[in-house]
Write a protein that holds these residues in place. Structure first.
Motif, PDB file in Angstrom:
ATOM      1  N   UNK A  78       0.824  -1.217   0.000  1.00  0.00           N
ATOM      2  CA  UNK A  78       0.000   0.000   0.000  1.00  0.00           C
ATOM      3  C   UNK A  78       0.855   1.263   0.000  1.00  0.00           C
ATOM      4  N   UNK A  79       0.382   2.246  -0.731  1.00  0.00           N
ATOM      5  CA  UNK A  79       1.038   3.563  -0.737  1.00  0.00           C
ATOM      6  C   UNK A  79       0.571   4.411   0.433  1.00  0.00           C
ATOM      7  N   UNK A  80      -0.625   4.113   0.938  1.00  0.00           N
ATOM      8  CA  UNK A  80      -1.200   4.829   2.077  1.00  0.00           C
ATOM      9  C   UNK A  80      -1.993   3.828   2.904  1.00  0.00           C
ATOM     10  N   UNK A  81      -1.653   3.731   4.182  1.00  0.00           N
ATOM     11  CA  UNK A  81      -2.315   2.803   5.101  1.00  0.00           C
ATOM     12  C   UNK A  81      -3.065   3.643   6.128  1.00  0.00           C
ATOM     13  N   UNK A  82      -4.381   3.421   6.227  1.00  0.00           N
ATOM     14  CA  UNK A  82      -5.223   4.230   7.099  1.00  0.00           C
ATOM     15  C   UNK A  82      -6.002   3.344   8.064  1.00  0.00           C
ATOM     16  N   UNK A  83      -5.626   3.407   9.328  1.00  0.00           N
ATOM     17  CA  UNK A  83      -6.372   2.703  10.359  1.00  0.00           C
ATOM     18  C   UNK A  83      -7.562   3.533  10.783  1.00  0.00           C
ATOM     19  N   UNK A 101       6.087   5.756   7.680  1.00  0.00           N
ATOM     20  CA  UNK A 101       5.801   7.057   7.062  1.00  0.00           C
ATOM     21  C   UNK A 101       4.584   7.024   6.135  1.00  0.00           C
ATOM     22  N   UNK A 102       3.971   5.853   5.951  1.00  0.00           N
ATOM     23  CA  UNK A 102       2.780   5.723   5.119  1.00  0.00           C
ATOM     24  C   UNK A 102       1.565   5.311   5.933  1.00  0.00           C
ATOM     25  N   UNK A 103       1.724   5.192   7.257  1.00  0.00           N
ATOM     26  CA  UNK A 103       0.651   4.699   8.131  1.00  0.00           C
ATOM     27  C   UNK A 103       0.117   5.815   9.029  1.00  0.00           C
ATOM     28  N   UNK A 104      -1.186   5.983   9.002  1.00  0.00           N
ATOM     29  CA  UNK A 104      -1.880   7.009   9.782  1.00  0.00           C
ATOM     30  C   UNK A 104      -3.239   6.459  10.185  1.00  0.00           C
ATOM     31  N   UNK A 105      -3.922   7.162  11.078  1.00  0.00           N
ATOM     32  CA  UNK A 105      -5.356   6.901  11.160  1.00  0.00           C
ATOM     33  C   UNK A 105      -5.977   7.763  10.059  1.00  0.00           C
ATOM     34  N   UNK A 106      -7.182   7.411   9.670  1.00  0.00           N
ATOM     35  CA  UNK A 106      -7.857   8.165   8.611  1.00  0.00           C
ATOM     36  C   UNK A 106      -7.970   9.637   8.987  1.00  0.00           C
ATOM     37  N   UNK A 107      -8.455   9.897  10.176  1.00  0.00           N
ATOM     38  CA  UNK A 107      -8.632  11.300  10.589  1.00  0.00           C
ATOM     39  C   UNK A 107      -7.296  12.000  10.844  1.00  0.00           C
ATOM     40  N   UNK A 108      -6.298  11.271  11.293  1.00  0.00           N
ATOM     41  CA  UNK A 108      -4.968  11.864  11.475  1.00  0.00           C
ATOM     42  C   UNK A 108      -4.427  12.351  10.128  1.00  0.00           C
ATOM     43  N   UNK A 109      -4.568  11.520   9.102  1.00  0.00           N
ATOM     44  CA  UNK A 109      -4.098  11.912   7.772  1.00  0.00           C
ATOM     45  C   UNK A 109      -4.798  13.177   7.297  1.00  0.00           C
ATOM     46  N   UNK A 110      -6.093  13.256   7.516  1.00  0.00           N
ATOM     47  CA  UNK A 110      -6.843  14.446   7.113  1.00  0.00           C
ATOM     48  C   UNK A 110      -6.374  15.668   7.894  1.00  0.00           C
ATOM     49  N   UNK A 111      -6.150  15.488   9.185  1.00  0.00           N
ATOM     50  CA  UNK A 111      -5.691  16.597  10.035  1.00  0.00           C
ATOM     51  C   UNK A 111      -4.315  17.089   9.586  1.00  0.00           C
ATOM     52  N   UNK A 124       0.987  13.933  -1.002  1.00  0.00           N
ATOM     53  CA  UNK A 124       0.136  14.080   0.189  1.00  0.00           C
ATOM     54  C   UNK A 124       0.645  13.186   1.319  1.00  0.00           C
ATOM     55  N   UNK A 125       1.041  11.974   0.993  1.00  0.00           N
ATOM     56  CA  UNK A 125       1.572  11.053   2.008  1.00  0.00           C
ATOM     57  C   UNK A 125       2.874  11.600   2.584  1.00  0.00           C
ATOM     58  N   UNK A 126       3.761  12.081   1.721  1.00  0.00           N
ATOM     59  CA  UNK A 126       5.025  12.653   2.211  1.00  0.00           C
ATOM     60  C   UNK A 126       4.779  13.882   3.083  1.00  0.00           C
ATOM     61  N   UNK A 127       3.838  14.727   2.678  1.00  0.00           N
ATOM     62  CA  UNK A 127       3.501  15.917   3.457  1.00  0.00           C
ATOM     63  C   UNK A 127       2.971  15.530   4.830  1.00  0.00           C
ATOM     64  N   UNK A 128       2.037  14.607   4.883  1.00  0.00           N
ATOM     65  CA  UNK A 128       1.467  14.172   6.165  1.00  0.00           C
ATOM     66  C   UNK A 128       2.554  13.609   7.064  1.00  0.00           C
ATOM     67  N   UNK A 129       3.443  12.809   6.509  1.00  0.00           N
ATOM     68  CA  UNK A 129       4.535  12.232   7.310  1.00  0.00           C
ATOM     69  C   UNK A 129       5.456  13.330   7.848  1.00  0.00           C
ATOM     70  N   UNK A 130       5.720  14.330   7.041  1.00  0.00           N
ATOM     71  CA  UNK A 130       6.616  15.412   7.476  1.00  0.00           C
ATOM     72  C   UNK A 130       5.985  16.299   8.544  1.00  0.00           C
ATOM     73  N   UNK A 131       4.662  16.375   8.566  1.00  0.00           N
ATOM     74  CA  UNK A 131       3.963  17.228   9.530  1.00  0.00           C
ATOM     75  C   UNK A 131       3.619  16.491  10.826  1.00  0.00           C
ATOM     76  N   UNK A 132       3.827  15.181  10.853  1.00  0.00           N
ATOM     77  CA  UNK A 132       3.410  14.372  12.005  1.00  0.00           C
ATOM     78  C   UNK A 132       3.978  14.923  13.313  1.00  0.00           C
TER      79      UNK A 132
END
Length: 176
Positions: A78-83, A101-111, A124-132
């Motif tokens: 998977x390129x994006x894993x959303x729990x 760096x590709x694993x988030x909760x669904x709402x965490x990724x949106x946030x 988008x995945x790289x951005x979310x990982x960098x902002x975590x």
């Protein structure tokens, strides 16, 4: 864009993650998107009847669905894993630590992508990982969507609507 695979994870793969899978697939009919789901404690089974009914009402295709157990290969591909909850994200990372760096909760990724224009799904995945680490997590568990197992149908529907709303936002991020 080359192919992009999204994996949703919940516990039994009979309620939340199938709703997310089927609604995102409906929202992103482009064949370059592949959407799957699995459960941390899933056994092969059809959708829960209440979930099947709600999914159909929300415009998702409930046909030919069988719950499946989460495996390391699912996470690795998977390129994006959303729990749907933090424990699901953590289970994915335990199976495949390199996928962190590709694993988030669904709402965490949106946030983590809120208010940004990430461009492509991969960006988008790289951005979310960098902002975590730069964006404070919420003080409560609002990054998760609770399991409706054992609850009355109105709770199932409420959870399904939470998933639907999050998936709509996700679709706009992945394919603006």
């Amino acid at each position: 864009m080359t192919g992009f695979e999204v994996l949703f994870i919940c516990t039994g793969n009979r309620h939340r993650s199938p709703i997310a899978e089927r609604l995102l697939a409906a929202a992103l009919p482009d064949p370059r998107f592949r959407v799957r789901s699995a459960g941390t404690e899933a056994r092969p089974a059809a959708l829960d009847p209440v979930t099947r009914s709600i999914l159909a009402e929300l415009g998702g295709d409930a046909r030919e669905f069988t719950a499946r157990a989460l495996e390391a290969g699912h996470v690795e591909r998977a390129d994006l894993v959303l729990g749907l909850e933090r424990c699901h994200r953590e289970a994915a990372v335990r199976l495949s630590p390199l996928a962190l760096r590709r694993c988030f909760t669904l709402r965490e990724f949106l946030r983590l992508t809120d208010g940004t224009d990430p461009g492509t799904p991969h960006q988008a995945v790289r951005l979310a990982a960098s902002r975590r680490g730069a964006v404070s997590p919420p003080p409560d568990d609002t990054d998760g969507i609770a399991d409706p197992v054992g609850a009355p149908p109105e709770v199932h529907r409420a959870r399904a609507l939470q998933v639907r709303d999050a998936v709509r936002t996700l679709a706009g991020i992945l394919a603006p």
